[in-house]
Design an enzyme around this catalytic site. Structure first.
Site, PDB file in Angstrom:
ATOM      1  N   CYS A   1       0.835  -1.246  -0.015  1.00  0.00           N
ATOM      2  CA  CYS A   1      -0.051  -0.005  -0.037  1.00  0.00           C
ATOM      3  C   CYS A   1       0.994   1.192   0.134  1.00  0.00           C
ATOM      4  CB  CYS A   1      -0.893   0.029   1.228  1.00  0.00           C
ATOM      5  SG  CYS A   1      -0.403   0.152   2.993  1.00  0.00           S
ATOM      6  N   ASP A   2       2.105   1.262   0.615  1.00  0.00           N
ATOM      7  CA  ASP A   2       2.703   2.323   0.643  1.00  0.00           C
ATOM      8  C   ASP A   2       3.166   3.070  -0.980  1.00  0.00           C
ATOM      9  OD1 ASP A   2       3.382   0.385   2.525  1.00  0.00           O
ATOM     10  OD2 ASP A   2       5.216   1.372   3.020  1.00  0.00           O
ATOM     11  N   ALA A   3       3.070   2.088  -1.934  1.00  0.00           N
ATOM     12  CA  ALA A   3       3.402   2.471  -3.148  1.00  0.00           C
ATOM     13  C   ALA A   3       2.256   3.459  -3.813  1.00  0.00           C
ATOM     14  CB  ALA A   3       3.175   1.184  -4.221  1.00  0.00           C
TER      15      ALA A   3
END
Length: 377
Positions: free
Chosen positions: A162-164
């Site tokens: 999800c950081d992407a």
């Protein structure tokens, strides 16, 4: 039992430190614009004097930090921020980091684009390395796109964590706007939807960090000590802060904009509903008692996004007191010399922080939060 006791001791010590170690005077108006600007400049000066990065000066940590510097400049027009932006870009020779299929490694380009848009010197910025990265990232095949990686991380899509969604989408969106090439925005949406469909929990209105934390109904599903799903504060902070950045530059008439607005509102509603009484979110969103102390990086990203939502009419102004409370909590975590403490170290799931723990991306998040708090009435 020994391990649990040690963790409990660390958590207790951390919570005591938060109360005793980070203080501002009871008479201080932390919402005064001059105070906010001073706090932000102190954070910048300390971080510039104490450089830190995970791999290289062009990596994702620097990318997140200088995104914060860009937002601080946008809000204040203070040339100290622009000087810091130009200096790092010049010494980086406008390069991204080397992994062309890894979203993390183009985050630094947000600052390059910001300089090109706001500096006015067309002979200064070189966006060719950014274009090279984006073209390879979007249009070349790799193992993740092929879905052949069967590891527990679920690396079967381009943006499998999800950081992407903070690292690449805002860059793609801004690049599409700046160069007037909507194909980059359309590709961004395609890959964003893959991540959304794989990691977004519609029941909880939060993102799992990666497939390790997605519940399947199996006894092997990872759980918090209280039996709830594991949702990482900074991981969701990356997403909601990224959404604010995307929406700021996305064309109002873009056909898929309603999706991003609705997702932003859903996440914001959840984040506000689970805000601790002291205003600062814990590293585990649904099990705050695991590490019962505030953590700055996730909290600052939440604060930035929520304030942005209020300032831009996507969130009701009734949430303003909660957002201001969050900022007051963040300010208490800044040292007198400007260092932003209580930042969880580089990781991928909830872990503790401490009075002295810092990272450049935590400073960037703090600057982002301050930039939007300044705009609040």
């Amino acid at each position: 039992m020994v391990k649990v006791s040690v963790v409990k001791f660390i958590t207790f010590f951390a919570a005591v430190n938060l109360l005793l170690g980070c203080k501002v005077s009871a008479q201080t108006n932390t919402l005064d614009k001059n105070f906010i600007k001073a706090s932000m400049i102190k954070a910048l000066e300390w971080q510039e004097a104490h450089p830190i990065f995970a791999i290289a000066p062009t990596d994702w940590t620097a990318g997140a930090y200088y995104t914060g510097v860009a937002k601080a400049h946008q809000a204040t027009k203070d040339q100290m921020y622009m000087a810091a932006l130009k200096n790092q870009a010049y010494w980086n020779n406008w390069q991204t980091y080397s992994r062309l299929h890894h979203a993390d490694d183009v985050a630094i380009s947000y600052s390059y684009l910001y300089i090109d848009i706001n500096d006015g010197r067309r002979d200064f910025v070189d966006l060719e390395p950014t274009k090279k990265f984006l073209d390879a990232h979007l249009f070349e095949d790799n193992v993740w796109k092929k879905g052949t990686d069967k590891s527990e991380y679920g690396r079967t899509i381009l943006w499998w964590w999800c950081d992407a969604l903070f690292m690449a989408p805002p860059v793609l969106n801004l690049y599409a706007k700046h160069t007037k090439q909507p194909k980059y925005l359309d590709e961004m949406h395609k890959f964003y939807m893959q991540t959304y469909n794989q990691l977004y929990d519609k029941e909880e209105q939060l993102f799992a960090r990666d497939m390790r934390f997605v519940w399947t109904g199996s006894d092997k599903d990872q759980k918090e000590p209280n039996g709830k799903k594991i949702f990482w504060s900074r991981g969701n902070g990356w997403v909601i802060a990224g959404l604010a950045l995307i929406l700021e530059d996305m064309p109002k008439e873009y056909e898929h904009r309603p999706f991003y607005e609705n997702l932003f509102k859903e996440m914001a509603e959840k984040i506000i509903s689970i805000q601790p009484k002291d205003g600062v979110w814990r590293t585990s969103l649904l099990c705050p008692e695991t590490y019962n102390h505030g953590e700055v990086s996730g909290s600052a990203f939440h604060t930035f996004a929520l304030a942005w939502g209020i300032n831009n009419g996507l969130l009701d102004k009734k949430y303003t007191p909660a957002v201001k409370k969050a900022w007051n909590g963040l300010v208490k975590c800044q040292h007198k010399d400007g260092r932003v403490g209580w930042v969880q170290n580089i990781g991928a799931f909830p872990e503790p922080a401490s009075y002295d723990s810092y990272q450049n991306f935590g400073t960037g998040a703090f600057l982002m939060a301050g930039s939007e708090i300044l705009k609040m009435q």
